[in-house]
Design a protein around this motif. Structure first.
Motif, short mmCIF file in Angstrom:
data_model
loop_
_atom_site.label_atom_id
_atom_site.label_comp_id
_atom_site.label_asym_id
_atom_site.label_seq_id
_atom_site.Cartn_x
_atom_site.Cartn_y
_atom_site.Cartn_z
N PRO A 104 0.92 -1.21 -0.03
CA PRO A 104 -0.06 -0.04 -0.04
C PRO A 104 0.93 1.25 -0.02
O PRO A 104 1.71 1.27 0.75
CB PRO A 104 -0.71 -0.26 1.28
N TRP A 105 0.38 2.18 -0.78
CA TRP A 105 0.87 3.51 -0.94
C TRP A 105 0.09 4.54 -1.51
O TRP A 105 -0.69 4.23 -2.50
CB TRP A 105 2.36 3.70 -1.53
N PRO A 106 -0.23 5.76 -0.75
CA PRO A 106 0.50 6.20 0.20
C PRO A 106 -0.28 5.56 1.62
O PRO A 106 -1.27 5.41 1.50
CB PRO A 106 0.10 7.72 0.10
N THR A 107 0.75 5.49 2.53
CA THR A 107 0.28 5.01 3.97
C THR A 107 0.13 6.16 5.10
O THR A 107 -0.26 6.01 6.11
CB THR A 107 1.36 4.09 4.61
N LYS A 108 0.36 7.50 4.54
CA LYS A 108 0.47 8.59 5.31
C LYS A 108 0.23 9.98 4.45
O LYS A 108 0.26 9.73 3.18
CB LYS A 108 1.32 8.74 6.30
N PRO A 109 -0.09 11.04 4.88
CA PRO A 109 -0.25 12.25 3.93
C PRO A 109 0.81 12.59 3.26
O PRO A 109 2.06 12.37 3.65
CB PRO A 109 -0.55 13.43 5.07
N LEU A 110 0.62 12.97 2.11
CA LEU A 110 1.75 13.42 1.08
C LEU A 110 2.11 15.01 1.47
O LEU A 110 1.14 15.65 1.40
CB LEU A 110 1.44 13.19 -0.40
N LYS A 111 3.23 15.27 1.40
CA LYS A 111 3.83 16.57 1.65
C LYS A 111 4.28 17.35 0.58
O LYS A 111 5.24 16.46 -0.30
CB LYS A 111 5.00 16.44 2.64
N ILE A 112 3.71 18.52 0.12
CA ILE A 112 4.46 19.04 -1.02
C ILE A 112 5.13 20.15 -0.44
O ILE A 112 4.53 21.29 0.15
CB ILE A 112 3.46 19.81 -1.93
N ILE A 113 6.53 20.35 -0.77
CA ILE A 113 7.41 21.25 0.00
C ILE A 113 7.57 22.30 -1.22
O ILE A 113 7.66 22.25 -2.43
CB ILE A 113 8.80 20.87 0.14
N VAL A 114 7.44 23.64 -0.54
CA VAL A 114 7.46 24.78 -1.57
C VAL A 114 8.53 25.85 -1.04
O VAL A 114 8.62 26.17 0.25
CB VAL A 114 6.24 25.50 -1.75
N GLY A 115 9.50 26.10 -1.54
CA GLY A 115 10.45 27.06 -1.14
C GLY A 115 10.29 28.60 -0.99
O GLY A 115 11.31 29.35 -0.90
N LYS A 144 -7.59 13.64 -3.33
CA LYS A 144 -8.86 12.88 -3.60
C LYS A 144 -8.46 11.53 -4.56
O LYS A 144 -8.88 10.46 -4.38
CB LYS A 144 -9.84 13.38 -4.79
N ALA A 145 -7.22 11.59 -5.43
CA ALA A 145 -6.74 10.74 -6.22
C ALA A 145 -5.97 9.64 -5.23
O ALA A 145 -6.09 8.22 -5.50
CB ALA A 145 -5.69 11.13 -7.15
N LEU A 146 -5.28 10.03 -4.21
CA LEU A 146 -4.54 9.27 -3.30
C LEU A 146 -5.13 8.78 -2.10
O LEU A 146 -4.71 7.68 -1.56
CB LEU A 146 -3.12 10.00 -3.20
N GLY A 147 -6.22 9.33 -1.91
CA GLY A 147 -7.01 8.82 -0.68
C GLY A 147 -6.09 9.33 0.59
O GLY A 147 -6.51 8.48 1.58
N GLN A 148 -5.45 10.24 0.54
CA GLN A 148 -4.74 10.57 1.86
C GLN A 148 -4.74 12.24 1.82
O GLN A 148 -4.79 12.78 0.75
CB GLN A 148 -3.47 10.17 1.78
N PRO A 149 -4.61 12.74 3.00
CA PRO A 149 -4.29 14.41 2.84
C PRO A 149 -3.24 14.71 2.17
O PRO A 149 -2.00 14.03 1.96
CB PRO A 149 -4.25 14.66 4.34
N VAL A 150 -3.26 15.83 1.63
CA VAL A 150 -1.69 16.49 0.96
C VAL A 150 -1.68 17.66 1.69
O VAL A 150 -2.44 18.69 1.67
CB VAL A 150 -2.00 16.56 -0.53
N ILE A 151 -0.51 17.80 2.20
CA ILE A 151 0.02 19.04 2.79
C ILE A 151 0.85 19.77 2.26
O ILE A 151 1.91 19.44 1.70
CB ILE A 151 0.52 18.51 4.41
N VAL A 152 0.84 21.03 2.24
CA VAL A 152 1.86 22.16 1.76
C VAL A 152 2.42 22.70 2.65
O VAL A 152 1.84 23.25 3.73
CB VAL A 152 1.31 23.34 0.60
N GLU A 153 3.83 22.65 2.62
CA GLU A 153 4.78 22.93 3.66
C GLU A 153 5.68 23.94 2.97
O GLU A 153 6.36 23.78 2.16
CB GLU A 153 5.66 21.95 4.23
N ASN A 154 5.91 25.32 3.43
CA ASN A 154 6.69 26.33 3.01
C ASN A 154 7.79 26.23 3.67
O ASN A 154 8.15 26.47 5.01
CB ASN A 154 6.12 27.69 3.03
#
Length: 327
Positions: A26-37, A57-67
């Motif tokens: 299984p993947w993803p097993t936790k939220p996906l993080k998007i890093i922005v510089g 929605k596509a991954l079934g996990q939260p997606v978090i944006v981190e600056n």
């Protein structure tokens, strides 16, 4: 020999069944993080957040944006390069994925080795802008008159960018060479801060994205001198190109793209690349990106890799010719 053959056959059977088993994990097993510089509200940040909901929605996990802000996006890029959790990707700009190491050999990542290209999201020219109110440039001045004033001002003028090594920096240095002007470079955390500095009179000019330039121009606060594309752009059709302003053979684009750490398993890279490409080309996201000032692409990983190599060569020549170094 017979025993060895049976052992070899058993090993072959195990190898044949291992790959599907690994792929089925299984993947993803936790939220996906998007890093922005770059800071919240900047163009890369807004783009990343545009993708967070459809990716979730596509991954079934939260997606978090981190600056992770600083060094023209290189702090965030380094965090992406060093991520080992297989759940971290980055929304990147040209400079971080091409010429960062050429500008500063001490940058702790190698753009060509430490990232796995996923998809080129969008491209855009920049718009050369200036404050409406400048003591030495009449509000009704033409582009030609603007450059004449800039030549007379020499190093008394300043220009802003989102940081050393960004395309706005390299591009303005190229413009200086082509137009024989000499404003001093002042780096800021992001384009919104550059625009604010122009409005406050700290800067006399800057190349900024079309959406930001047009919003400030509609408010009567900034003037648009010309777009950096070879001809007029659909993103700012009423703005002349710099070629029309007399600056010949000048063409420059910024772009943003998704990349993963090179250590991320190939199967996950492939899945993310396909998802991001499909989302980019969806009607809803395409419309949002155009409103943000991007011509959408949604390339394959290979297409992005080719663009990285081409831009590294082109921007690298400007760096060498202009002797640009980390300030």
């Amino acid at each position: 020999m017979h025993a060895l053959s049976r052992r070899a056959a058993l090993l072959a059977a195990l190898a044949a069944t291992a790959s599907p088993w690994v792929a089925a994990q299984p993947w993803p097993t936790k939220p996906l993080k998007i890093i922005v510089g770059f800071p919240p509200g900047s163009s890369p940040d807004i783009t990343a957040r545009t993708f967070s909901e459809p990716l979730s929605k596509a991954l079934g996990q939260p997606v978090i944006v981190e600056n992770k802000v600083g060094a023209g996006g290189n702090i965030g890029a380094d965090a992406v390069a060093k991520a080992t959790d297989d759940h971290t990707i980055g929304l990147m700009i040209n400079g971080n994925m091409t010429i960062a190491k050429l500008l500063n050999p001490t940058v702790p990542f190698d753009p060509l080795k430490d990232f796995a290209p996923l998809s080129l999201v969008g491209t855009s020219p920049l718009v050369l802008t200036a404050p409406v109110s400048q003591p030495d440039v009449p509000a009704t001045a033409s582009a030609k008159e603007f450059f004449e004033a800039a030549r007379k001002a020499g190093d008394k003028w300043s220009y802003g960018t989102p940081g050393v090594g960004t395309v706005g920096h390299i591009g303005t240095e190229l413009l200086k060479a082509r137009s024989h002007i000499n404003p001093v470079h002042v780096p800021y955390p992001g384009y919104p801060q550059v625009a604010t500095a122009m409005l406050g009179g700290q800067l006399q000019m800057a190349m900024i994205p079309p959406a930001l330039a047009q919003a400030q121009a509609r408010a009567g606060k900034l003037r648009m001198i010309g777009v950096t594309s070879s001809g007029r752009s659909s993103l700012a059709p009423d703005v002349p190109s710099l070629a029309e302003a007399g600056i010949q053979d000048f063409s420059l684009e910024i772009w943003n793209a998704f990349a993963a750490p090179a250590s991320m398993p190939a199967a996950i890279q492939a899945r993310l690349s396909a998802l991001i490409s499909d989302i980019t080309r969806s009607e809803e996201v395409r419309g949002k990106l155009f409103q943000q000032g991007w011509n959408t692409v949604g390339s394959s990983a290979e297409g992005l890799a080719n663009r990285i190599k081409a831009d590294t060569r082109a921007l690298g020549r400007v760096i060498a010719e202009r002797g640009i170094k980390v300030e």
